[in-house]
Design a protein around this motif. Structure first.
Motif, PDB file in Angstrom:
ATOM      1  N   LEU A   1       0.362  13.773  -0.423  1.00  0.00           N
ATOM      2  CA  LEU A   1       1.441  13.564  -1.380  1.00  0.00           C
ATOM      3  C   LEU A   1       0.956  12.557  -2.417  1.00  0.00           C
ATOM      4  CD1 LEU A   1       4.329  13.072   1.220  1.00  0.00           C
ATOM      5  CD2 LEU A   1       3.836  15.153  -0.079  1.00  0.00           C
ATOM      6  N   ASP A   2       0.990  12.947  -3.695  1.00  0.00           N
ATOM      7  CA  ASP A   2       0.544  12.059  -4.773  1.00  0.00           C
ATOM      8  C   ASP A   2       1.751  11.533  -5.539  1.00  0.00           C
ATOM      9  OD1 ASP A   2      -1.785  13.568  -4.002  1.00  0.00           O
ATOM     10  OD2 ASP A   2      -2.733  12.891  -5.855  1.00  0.00           O
ATOM     11  N   PHE A   3       1.716  10.234  -5.841  1.00  0.00           N
ATOM     12  CA  PHE A   3       2.815   9.570  -6.528  1.00  0.00           C
ATOM     13  C   PHE A   3       2.293   8.871  -7.776  1.00  0.00           C
ATOM     14  CE2 PHE A   3       3.824   9.841  -2.082  1.00  0.00           C
ATOM     15  CZ  PHE A   3       5.149  10.231  -2.059  1.00  0.00           C
ATOM     16  N   TYR A   4       3.189   8.744  -8.790  1.00  0.00           N
ATOM     17  CA  TYR A   4       2.812   8.089 -10.037  1.00  0.00           C
ATOM     18  C   TYR A   4       4.025   7.360 -10.605  1.00  0.00           C
ATOM     19  CZ  TYR A   4       1.255   7.275 -14.783  1.00  0.00           C
ATOM     20  OH  TYR A   4       0.914   6.677 -15.961  1.00  0.00           O
ATOM     21  N   ALA A   5       3.770   6.197 -11.212  1.00  0.00           N
ATOM     22  CA  ALA A   5       4.800   5.450 -11.946  1.00  0.00           C
ATOM     23  C   ALA A   5       4.131   4.766 -13.123  1.00  0.00           C
ATOM     24  CB  ALA A   5       5.476   4.414 -11.046  1.00  0.00           C
ATOM     25  N   GLU A   6       4.896   4.579 -14.186  1.00  0.00           N
ATOM     26  CA  GLU A   6       4.405   3.818 -15.329  1.00  0.00           C
ATOM     27  C   GLU A   6       4.359   2.347 -14.941  1.00  0.00           C
ATOM     28  OE1 GLU A   6       3.146   4.846 -18.109  1.00  0.00           O
ATOM     29  OE2 GLU A   6       3.622   6.951 -17.835  1.00  0.00           O
ATOM     30  N   PRO A   7       3.428   1.575 -15.354  1.00  0.00           N
ATOM     31  CA  PRO A   7       2.349   1.818 -16.315  1.00  0.00           C
ATOM     32  C   PRO A   7       1.038   2.204 -15.628  1.00  0.00           C
ATOM     33  CG  PRO A   7       2.557  -0.526 -15.942  1.00  0.00           C
ATOM     34  CD  PRO A   7       3.550   0.144 -15.044  1.00  0.00           C
ATOM     35  N   GLY A   8       0.859   3.440 -15.280  1.00  0.00           N
ATOM     36  CA  GLY A   8      -0.404   3.918 -14.713  1.00  0.00           C
ATOM     37  C   GLY A   8      -0.626   3.565 -13.253  1.00  0.00           C
ATOM     38  N   ILE A   9       0.432   3.485 -12.464  1.00  0.00           N
ATOM     39  CA  ILE A   9       0.300   3.162 -11.047  1.00  0.00           C
ATOM     40  C   ILE A   9       0.324   4.462 -10.247  1.00  0.00           C
ATOM     41  CG2 ILE A   9       1.333   1.948  -9.099  1.00  0.00           C
ATOM     42  CD1 ILE A   9       2.650   0.105 -11.243  1.00  0.00           C
ATOM     43  N   SER A  10      -0.743   4.705  -9.520  1.00  0.00           N
ATOM     44  CA  SER A  10      -0.803   5.939  -8.741  1.00  0.00           C
ATOM     45  C   SER A  10      -1.362   5.655  -7.352  1.00  0.00           C
ATOM     46  CB  SER A  10      -1.672   6.975  -9.456  1.00  0.00           C
ATOM     47  OG  SER A  10      -2.993   6.498  -9.573  1.00  0.00           O
ATOM     48  N   PHE A  11      -0.892   6.447  -6.410  1.00  0.00           N
ATOM     49  CA  PHE A  11      -1.408   6.368  -5.048  1.00  0.00           C
ATOM     50  C   PHE A  11      -1.123   7.696  -4.367  1.00  0.00           C
ATOM     51  CE2 PHE A  11       3.007   5.263  -4.502  1.00  0.00           C
ATOM     52  CZ  PHE A  11       3.350   5.755  -3.258  1.00  0.00           C
ATOM     53  N   TYR A  12      -1.789   7.916  -3.251  1.00  0.00           N
ATOM     54  CA  TYR A  12      -1.460   9.099  -2.467  1.00  0.00           C
ATOM     55  C   TYR A  12      -1.364   8.743  -1.000  1.00  0.00           C
ATOM     56  CZ  TYR A  12      -6.531   9.621  -1.543  1.00  0.00           C
ATOM     57  OH  TYR A  12      -7.838   9.427  -1.171  1.00  0.00           O
ATOM     58  N   VAL A  13      -0.652   9.588  -0.287  1.00  0.00           N
ATOM     59  CA  VAL A  13      -0.444   9.419   1.145  1.00  0.00           C
ATOM     60  C   VAL A  13      -0.964  10.669   1.835  1.00  0.00           C
ATOM     61  CG1 VAL A  13       1.251   9.111   2.989  1.00  0.00           C
ATOM     62  CG2 VAL A  13       1.645   8.047   0.758  1.00  0.00           C
ATOM     63  N   LEU A  14      -1.847  10.469   2.806  1.00  0.00           N
ATOM     64  CA  LEU A  14      -2.256  11.561   3.679  1.00  0.00           C
ATOM     65  C   LEU A  14      -1.358  11.492   4.907  1.00  0.00           C
ATOM     66  CD1 LEU A  14      -6.153  11.366   3.493  1.00  0.00           C
ATOM     67  CD2 LEU A  14      -4.608  12.839   2.197  1.00  0.00           C
TER      68      LEU A  14
ATOM     69  N   ARG B   1       5.436  -3.924  -6.430  1.00  0.00           N
ATOM     70  CA  ARG B   1       6.486  -4.551  -7.240  1.00  0.00           C
ATOM     71  C   ARG B   1       5.927  -5.407  -8.381  1.00  0.00           C
ATOM     72  NH1 ARG B   1      11.686  -3.983  -5.651  1.00  0.00           N
ATOM     73  NH2 ARG B   1      12.349  -5.871  -6.709  1.00  0.00           N
ATOM     74  N   PRO B   2       4.902  -6.247  -8.140  1.00  0.00           N
ATOM     75  CA  PRO B   2       4.377  -7.046  -9.259  1.00  0.00           C
ATOM     76  C   PRO B   2       3.823  -6.183 -10.400  1.00  0.00           C
ATOM     77  CG  PRO B   2       3.607  -7.930  -7.158  1.00  0.00           C
ATOM     78  CD  PRO B   2       4.266  -6.616  -6.858  1.00  0.00           C
ATOM     79  N   LEU B   3       3.149  -5.088 -10.070  1.00  0.00           N
ATOM     80  CA  LEU B   3       2.609  -4.207 -11.111  1.00  0.00           C
ATOM     81  C   LEU B   3       3.709  -3.482 -11.876  1.00  0.00           C
ATOM     82  CD1 LEU B   3      -0.527  -2.488  -9.516  1.00  0.00           C
ATOM     83  CD2 LEU B   3      -0.469  -4.202 -11.319  1.00  0.00           C
ATOM     84  N   LEU B   4       4.831  -3.261 -11.206  1.00  0.00           N
ATOM     85  CA  LEU B   4       5.959  -2.574 -11.834  1.00  0.00           C
ATOM     86  C   LEU B   4       6.825  -3.517 -12.651  1.00  0.00           C
ATOM     87  CD1 LEU B   4       6.944  -0.359  -8.784  1.00  0.00           C
ATOM     88  CD2 LEU B   4       6.004   0.468 -10.949  1.00  0.00           C
ATOM     89  N   GLY B   5       6.483  -4.814 -12.622  1.00  0.00           N
ATOM     90  CA  GLY B   5       7.262  -5.795 -13.361  1.00  0.00           C
ATOM     91  C   GLY B   5       8.570  -6.143 -12.681  1.00  0.00           C
ATOM     92  N   LEU B   6       8.649  -5.897 -11.382  1.00  0.00           N
ATOM     93  CA  LEU B   6       9.864  -6.199 -10.622  1.00  0.00           C
ATOM     94  C   LEU B   6       9.673  -7.496  -9.863  1.00  0.00           C
ATOM     95  CD1 LEU B   6      10.461  -2.623  -9.192  1.00  0.00           C
ATOM     96  CD2 LEU B   6      11.670  -3.704 -11.086  1.00  0.00           C
ATOM     97  N   PRO B   7      10.759  -8.217  -9.606  1.00  0.00           N
ATOM     98  CA  PRO B   7      10.623  -9.460  -8.838  1.00  0.00           C
ATOM     99  C   PRO B   7      10.150  -9.161  -7.425  1.00  0.00           C
ATOM    100  CG  PRO B   7      12.939  -8.913  -9.165  1.00  0.00           C
ATOM    101  CD  PRO B   7      12.138  -7.937  -9.975  1.00  0.00           C
ATOM    102  N   ASP B   8       9.378 -10.076  -6.898  1.00  0.00           N
ATOM    103  CA  ASP B   8       8.867  -9.934  -5.539  1.00  0.00           C
ATOM    104  C   ASP B   8      10.011 -10.147  -4.562  1.00  0.00           C
ATOM    105  OD1 ASP B   8       6.867  -9.359  -3.799  1.00  0.00           O
ATOM    106  OD2 ASP B   8       5.864 -11.302  -3.938  1.00  0.00           O
ATOM    107  N   ILE B   9      10.022  -9.367  -3.505  1.00  0.00           N
ATOM    108  CA  ILE B   9      11.054  -9.508  -2.474  1.00  0.00           C
ATOM    109  C   ILE B   9      10.478 -10.347  -1.355  1.00  0.00           C
ATOM    110  CG2 ILE B   9      12.362  -8.274  -0.711  1.00  0.00           C
ATOM    111  CD1 ILE B   9      12.542  -5.933  -2.555  1.00  0.00           C
ATOM    112  N   ASP B  10      11.266 -11.294  -0.868  1.00  0.00           N
ATOM    113  CA  ASP B  10      10.814 -12.096   0.263  1.00  0.00           C
ATOM    114  C   ASP B  10      10.637 -11.196   1.464  1.00  0.00           C
ATOM    115  OD1 ASP B  10      10.870 -14.408  -1.189  1.00  0.00           O
ATOM    116  OD2 ASP B  10      12.907 -14.947  -0.571  1.00  0.00           O
ATOM    117  N   ASP B  11       9.520 -11.329   2.118  1.00  0.00           N
ATOM    118  CA  ASP B  11       9.275 -10.581   3.343  1.00  0.00           C
ATOM    119  C   ASP B  11       9.836 -11.407   4.490  1.00  0.00           C
ATOM    120  OD1 ASP B  11       8.447  -8.881   5.270  1.00  0.00           O
ATOM    121  OD2 ASP B  11       6.306  -9.019   4.831  1.00  0.00           O
ATOM    122  N   ASP B  12      10.997 -10.989   5.011  1.00  0.00           N
ATOM    123  CA  ASP B  12      11.654 -11.794   6.028  1.00  0.00           C
ATOM    124  C   ASP B  12      11.082 -11.581   7.420  1.00  0.00           C
ATOM    125  OD1 ASP B  12      12.659  -9.271   6.105  1.00  0.00           O
ATOM    126  OD2 ASP B  12      14.757  -9.840   5.843  1.00  0.00           O
TER     127      ASP B  12
END
Length: 133
Positions: free
Chosen positions: A32-45, A97-108
């Motif tokens: 499964l290949d995924f993409y988001a702006e600004p040029g963020i891509s990854f895939y899952v096997l 999240r940082p690459l997407l310009g979103l605030p980091d979520i605390d990992d509880d």
């Protein structure tokens, strides 16, 4: 899990975040290949338990800029226990999240682990040659 069910779960996951499922292949590998702006891509096997193939998910990116951010998800996948596709995708989203310009979520997870641990009071240490009066 049937590949069609994985694709449906991935599409539903994409409806709640900036990623789009841009490719799904079940011929050579369950990918499964995924993409988001600004040029963020990854895939899952995806694991193929039905034919005795790989039994763990695997995430990767062909983008050198994205690879370092996937370390958290890769560590999560390799940790104990079976993971679901949604758990893996949520961990990837948190990583990006940082690459997407979103605030980091605390990992509880860290806070939950240490919530029951009581710290022992440190004993008073006297320094040599100094009296405490």
């Amino acid at each position: 899990m049937e590949f069609k069910e994985l694709v449906d779960a991935a599409e539903k996951w994409c409806s709640g975040n900036p990623f789009d499922l841009i490719f799904a292949e079940d011929v050579d590998e369950r990918r499964l290949d995924f993409y988001a702006e600004p040029g963020i891509s990854f895939y899952v096997l995806c694991p193929d338990n039905l034919t005795g193939g790989n039994d763990n998910f695997h995430v990767w990116s062909e983008s050198e800029d994205c690879l370092p951010f996937l370390q958290l998800a890769q560590d999560y996948i390799s940790s104990c226990g079976k993971k679901t596709l949604l758990e893996v995708l949520d961990k990837v989203f948190r990583s990006f999240r940082p690459l997407l310009g979103l605030p980091d979520i605390d990992d509880d997870t860290f806070d939950q682990y240490h919530a029951d641990v009581e710290e022992e009071p440190e004993p008073d240490h006297q320094q040599m040659g100094v009296s405490q009066q």
